[in-house]
Write a protein that holds these residues in place. Structure first.
Motif, PDB file in Angstrom:
ATOM      1  N   CYS A  41       0.830  -1.217   0.000  1.00  0.00           N
ATOM      2  CA  CYS A  41       0.000   0.000   0.000  1.00  0.00           C
ATOM      3  C   CYS A  41       0.860   1.261   0.000  1.00  0.00           C
ATOM      4  O   CYS A  41       0.583   2.219  -0.733  1.00  0.00           O
ATOM      5  CB  CYS A  41      -0.927  -0.002   1.212  1.00  0.00           C
ATOM      6  N   THR A  42       1.924   1.259   0.810  1.00  0.00           N
ATOM      7  CA  THR A  42       2.781   2.446   0.890  1.00  0.00           C
ATOM      8  C   THR A  42       3.486   2.710  -0.430  1.00  0.00           C
ATOM      9  O   THR A  42       3.515   3.853  -0.916  1.00  0.00           O
ATOM     10  CB  THR A  42       3.810   2.274   2.018  1.00  0.00           C
ATOM     11  N   LEU A  43       4.066   1.676  -1.017  1.00  0.00           N
ATOM     12  CA  LEU A  43       4.754   1.858  -2.293  1.00  0.00           C
ATOM     13  C   LEU A  43       3.771   2.280  -3.388  1.00  0.00           C
ATOM     14  O   LEU A  43       4.118   3.089  -4.258  1.00  0.00           O
ATOM     15  CB  LEU A  43       5.463   0.559  -2.693  1.00  0.00           C
ATOM     16  N   SER A  44       2.559   1.763  -3.339  1.00  0.00           N
ATOM     17  CA  SER A  44       1.559   2.134  -4.340  1.00  0.00           C
ATOM     18  C   SER A  44       1.135   3.593  -4.205  1.00  0.00           C
ATOM     19  O   SER A  44       0.883   4.270  -5.202  1.00  0.00           O
ATOM     20  CB  SER A  44       0.331   1.220  -4.218  1.00  0.00           C
ATOM     21  N   VAL A  45       1.071   4.092  -2.973  1.00  0.00           N
ATOM     22  CA  VAL A  45       0.750   5.516  -2.769  1.00  0.00           C
ATOM     23  C   VAL A  45       1.858   6.399  -3.326  1.00  0.00           C
ATOM     24  O   VAL A  45       1.597   7.415  -3.983  1.00  0.00           O
ATOM     25  CB  VAL A  45       0.501   5.798  -1.273  1.00  0.00           C
ATOM     26  N   TYR A  46       3.112   6.009  -3.088  1.00  0.00           N
ATOM     27  CA  TYR A  46       4.226   6.767  -3.669  1.00  0.00           C
ATOM     28  C   TYR A  46       4.135   6.772  -5.195  1.00  0.00           C
ATOM     29  O   TYR A  46       4.362   7.804  -5.837  1.00  0.00           O
ATOM     30  CB  TYR A  46       5.561   6.180  -3.219  1.00  0.00           C
ATOM     31  N   GLN A  50       3.672  10.034  -7.610  1.00  0.00           N
ATOM     32  CA  GLN A  50       4.625  10.292  -8.691  1.00  0.00           C
ATOM     33  C   GLN A  50       3.896  10.486 -10.017  1.00  0.00           C
ATOM     34  O   GLN A  50       4.224  11.399 -10.793  1.00  0.00           O
ATOM     35  CB  GLN A  50       5.619   9.133  -8.804  1.00  0.00           C
ATOM     36  N   ASP A  51       2.899   9.659 -10.277  1.00  0.00           N
ATOM     37  CA  ASP A  51       2.113   9.815 -11.501  1.00  0.00           C
ATOM     38  C   ASP A  51       1.320  11.117 -11.487  1.00  0.00           C
ATOM     39  O   ASP A  51       1.177  11.782 -12.524  1.00  0.00           O
ATOM     40  CB  ASP A  51       1.146   8.635 -11.665  1.00  0.00           C
ATOM     41  N   LEU A  52       0.809  11.491 -10.315  1.00  0.00           N
ATOM     42  CA  LEU A  52       0.059  12.743 -10.197  1.00  0.00           C
ATOM     43  C   LEU A  52       0.950  13.940 -10.517  1.00  0.00           C
ATOM     44  O   LEU A  52       0.573  14.829 -11.292  1.00  0.00           O
ATOM     45  CB  LEU A  52      -0.521  12.871  -8.792  1.00  0.00           C
ATOM     46  N   ILE A  53       2.142  13.961  -9.921  1.00  0.00           N
ATOM     47  CA  ILE A  53       3.064  15.071 -10.166  1.00  0.00           C
ATOM     48  C   ILE A  53       3.501  15.087 -11.626  1.00  0.00           C
ATOM     49  O   ILE A  53       3.605  16.154 -12.247  1.00  0.00           O
ATOM     50  CB  ILE A  53       4.272  14.973  -9.223  1.00  0.00           C
ATOM     51  N   ILE A 374      -0.385   0.427  -8.506  1.00  0.00           N
ATOM     52  CA  ILE A 374       0.362  -0.803  -8.209  1.00  0.00           C
ATOM     53  C   ILE A 374       1.308  -1.098  -9.364  1.00  0.00           C
ATOM     54  O   ILE A 374       0.896  -1.121 -10.524  1.00  0.00           O
ATOM     55  CB  ILE A 374      -0.597  -1.988  -7.997  1.00  0.00           C
ATOM     56  N   GLU A 375       2.581  -1.305  -9.048  1.00  0.00           N
ATOM     57  CA  GLU A 375       3.581  -1.671 -10.045  1.00  0.00           C
ATOM     58  C   GLU A 375       4.113  -3.058  -9.724  1.00  0.00           C
ATOM     59  O   GLU A 375       4.402  -3.368  -8.553  1.00  0.00           O
ATOM     60  CB  GLU A 375       4.714  -0.654 -10.081  1.00  0.00           C
ATOM     61  N   TRP A 376       4.266  -3.872 -10.750  1.00  0.00           N
ATOM     62  CA  TRP A 376       4.670  -5.262 -10.528  1.00  0.00           C
ATOM     63  C   TRP A 376       6.053  -5.356  -9.901  1.00  0.00           C
ATOM     64  O   TRP A 376       6.322  -6.273  -9.107  1.00  0.00           O
ATOM     65  CB  TRP A 376       4.632  -6.032 -11.845  1.00  0.00           C
ATOM     66  N   ILE A 377       6.938  -4.413 -10.208  1.00  0.00           N
ATOM     67  CA  ILE A 377       8.295  -4.479  -9.654  1.00  0.00           C
ATOM     68  C   ILE A 377       8.275  -4.302  -8.138  1.00  0.00           C
ATOM     69  O   ILE A 377       9.096  -4.878  -7.418  1.00  0.00           O
ATOM     70  CB  ILE A 377       9.208  -3.430 -10.327  1.00  0.00           C
ATOM     71  N   SER A 379       5.790  -5.354  -6.164  1.00  0.00           N
ATOM     72  CA  SER A 379       5.328  -6.640  -5.629  1.00  0.00           C
ATOM     73  C   SER A 379       6.458  -7.668  -5.634  1.00  0.00           C
ATOM     74  O   SER A 379       6.620  -8.425  -4.672  1.00  0.00           O
ATOM     75  CB  SER A 379       4.153  -7.160  -6.461  1.00  0.00           C
ATOM     76  N   VAL A 380       7.246  -7.677  -6.714  1.00  0.00           N
ATOM     77  CA  VAL A 380       8.378  -8.605  -6.792  1.00  0.00           C
ATOM     78  C   VAL A 380       9.395  -8.297  -5.699  1.00  0.00           C
ATOM     79  O   VAL A 380       9.916  -9.206  -5.037  1.00  0.00           O
ATOM     80  CB  VAL A 380       9.045  -8.532  -8.188  1.00  0.00           C
ATOM     81  N   ALA A 381       9.692  -7.008  -5.497  1.00  0.00           N
ATOM     82  CA  ALA A 381      10.662  -6.613  -4.466  1.00  0.00           C
ATOM     83  C   ALA A 381      10.179  -7.024  -3.081  1.00  0.00           C
ATOM     84  O   ALA A 381      10.957  -7.540  -2.261  1.00  0.00           O
ATOM     85  CB  ALA A 381      10.901  -5.105  -4.528  1.00  0.00           C
ATOM     86  N   VAL A 382       8.892  -6.837  -2.802  1.00  0.00           N
ATOM     87  CA  VAL A 382       8.345  -7.201  -1.496  1.00  0.00           C
ATOM     88  C   VAL A 382       8.408  -8.715  -1.287  1.00  0.00           C
ATOM     89  O   VAL A 382       8.847  -9.193  -0.229  1.00  0.00           O
ATOM     90  CB  VAL A 382       6.890  -6.697  -1.368  1.00  0.00           C
ATOM     91  N   LEU A 383       7.989  -9.465  -2.295  1.00  0.00           N
ATOM     92  CA  LEU A 383       8.007 -10.921  -2.169  1.00  0.00           C
ATOM     93  C   LEU A 383       9.436 -11.449  -2.035  1.00  0.00           C
ATOM     94  O   LEU A 383       9.685 -12.417  -1.300  1.00  0.00           O
ATOM     95  CB  LEU A 383       7.332 -11.551  -3.389  1.00  0.00           C
ATOM     96  N   LEU A 384      10.382 -10.803  -2.703  1.00  0.00           N
ATOM     97  CA  LEU A 384      11.781 -11.216  -2.601  1.00  0.00           C
ATOM     98  C   LEU A 384      12.308 -10.989  -1.185  1.00  0.00           C
ATOM     99  O   LEU A 384      12.988 -11.857  -0.616  1.00  0.00           O
ATOM    100  CB  LEU A 384      12.626 -10.439  -3.612  1.00  0.00           C
TER     101      LEU A 384
END
Length: 406
Positions: A41-46, A50-53, A374-377, A379-384
């Motif tokens: 959730c935190t990474l998705s908010v960032y 970023q997309d908003l800016i 949500i970015e797949w990278i 999710s991959v980083a978190v799961l790793l």
């Protein structure tokens, strides 16, 4: 692996002789799940911010921009620019001239960044989307016009279609300063304000005044020079491939930038903040995985008799180690899976319904609710990270505690 997985699964879900072991196992799963959900959730908010800016900047920043590596201006009449301008990938070609000037409106004055643009600037950007007042135009049959940022308008107490002229002062590039009459060392020009824009970014709103390119060149004593060339590409053109091609053609004296590179400092700071937050939450995740060590240690003690029975039936130390390693991995995997699923679900609900709002009053901010993406990278980083921490948490009690306790 099938036998060790089957036994580990039964150990995880079956009732233990001591209820505390069940409780610690549940706590271990919940700890990993909650931290994984928080990470997603935190990474998705960032990502959303970023997309908003980026969307705010894109209203005035061009798709592609050519600048000098060293120096302030270059001559746009060079043959190479005439050649590049005819490339089929380019839809709009816009030389611009930027310089710091002094703006004076009645008894108010302030330094500002004057941006001289050609007549096709409205096609190159999305400036009509960010106008608060007035209509964007650069000239008519009588006078030339300026479009100013909302911060500039507030400082000067000026606005669209105000009756008094906006005066622009810039130092003369040629000649000596006349100490007896310093005012003679400045070029002066007059415009009328036709529109006020707001990007919600202070570097634009509080500084920029957009004026006709010929006016900027006159007041700065230039003829065909520009400080940059801004480009809009035809739909469907590969932006990265075009930038590489253009950079190769222009050579090392020029730098070609996309939108992210034009605001490199802002986006880099956001990335640093994002991954620093990731590291902090990963540390919390590491603390949560300590429960796995306690859970496995107690399970090994609880299953002493089962281990002896397996050994009597021919099970070697590797098989027994794999059973408890798999047990630890299952705790981490179930927690990570639950956390990932709940995190993605919460992000989806936030996207659709805006559950977490920025304020109680609609329109008080650029957006009413926290943006998420949500970015797949991520999710991959978190799961790793969960996989690595889960392995270490399972490896320690299996490697050391089993030998000491049995």
């Amino acid at each position: 692996m099938g036998l060790s997985f089957t036994i580990a699964r039964r150990y995880l879900f079956s009732k233990k002789s001591h209820s505390a072991i069940n409780t610690i196992s549940i706590v271990s799963v919940c700890g990993v799940a909650i931290t994984t959900m928080a990470l997603i959730c935190t990474l998705s908010v960032y990502n959303g911010f970023q997309d908003l800016i980026a969307s705010l900047y894109s209203t005035l920043d061009p798709q592609v921009k050519i600048e000098l590596v060293k120096g302030k201006t270059f001559d746009t009449s060079q043959p190479v620019f005439g050649e590049v301008e005819k490339w089929p990938e380019i839809e709009e070609w816009s030389p611009v001239l930027e310089e710091n000037v002094l703006l004076v409106y009645r008894d108010k004055q302030m330094p500002a960044l004057m941006k001289g643009v050609p007549d096709n600037f409205g096609k190159l950007t999305q400036i009509d989307r960010i106008l608060l007042d007035g209509e964007f135009m650069l000239r008519d049959s009588i006078v030339r016009y300026a479009t100013i940022g909302v911060g500039v308008a507030n400082r000067l107490e000026a606005g669209a279609h105000y009756l008094h002229p906006l005066k622009v002062y810039a130092p003369r590039r040629k000649g000596k300063v006349n100490m007896a009459n310093p005012a003679a060392s400045f070029n002066e020009g007059t415009l009328f304000t036709t529109a006020v824009f707001s990007v919600n970014q202070p570097e634009y709103d509080d500084q920029v005044a957009i004026v006709p390119l010929d006016f900027a060149r006159e007041i700065l004593d230039y003829k065909t020079e520009a400080s940059a060339i801004e480009i809009k590409l035809v739909d469907g053109v590969n932006e990265k491939a075009f930038i590489d091609k253009l950079q190769s053609r222009l050579g090392i004296g020029f730098v070609v930038k996309d939108r992210m590179q034009q605001q490199e400092t802002s986006f880099r700071m956001m990335q640093i903040e994002k991954w620093m937050t990731f590291l902090i939450l990963a540390f919390i995740l590491m603390i949560a995985t300590f429960n796995v060590i306690g859970s496995l240690s107690m399970l090994i003690i609880d299953k002493k008799d089962d281990i002896k029975t397996l050994q009597s039936m021919g099970a070697d130390d590797k098989l027994i180690s794999r059973i408890f390693l798999t047990e630890g991995w299952l705790i981490s995997a179930i927690g990570a899976g639950l956390g990932l699923a709940v995190g993605i679900l919460l992000c989806f609900l936030q996207q659709e319904f805006g559950l977490l709002r920025l304020g109680q009053t609609a329109g008080a901010f650029v957006v009413d609710s926290y943006p998420v993406k949500i970015e797949w990278i991520d999710s991959v980083a978190v799961l790793l990270v969960v996989a690595i921490l889960g392995f270490l948490a399972a490896w320690y009690p299996v490697k050391y505690l089993r030998k000491k306790l049995l």
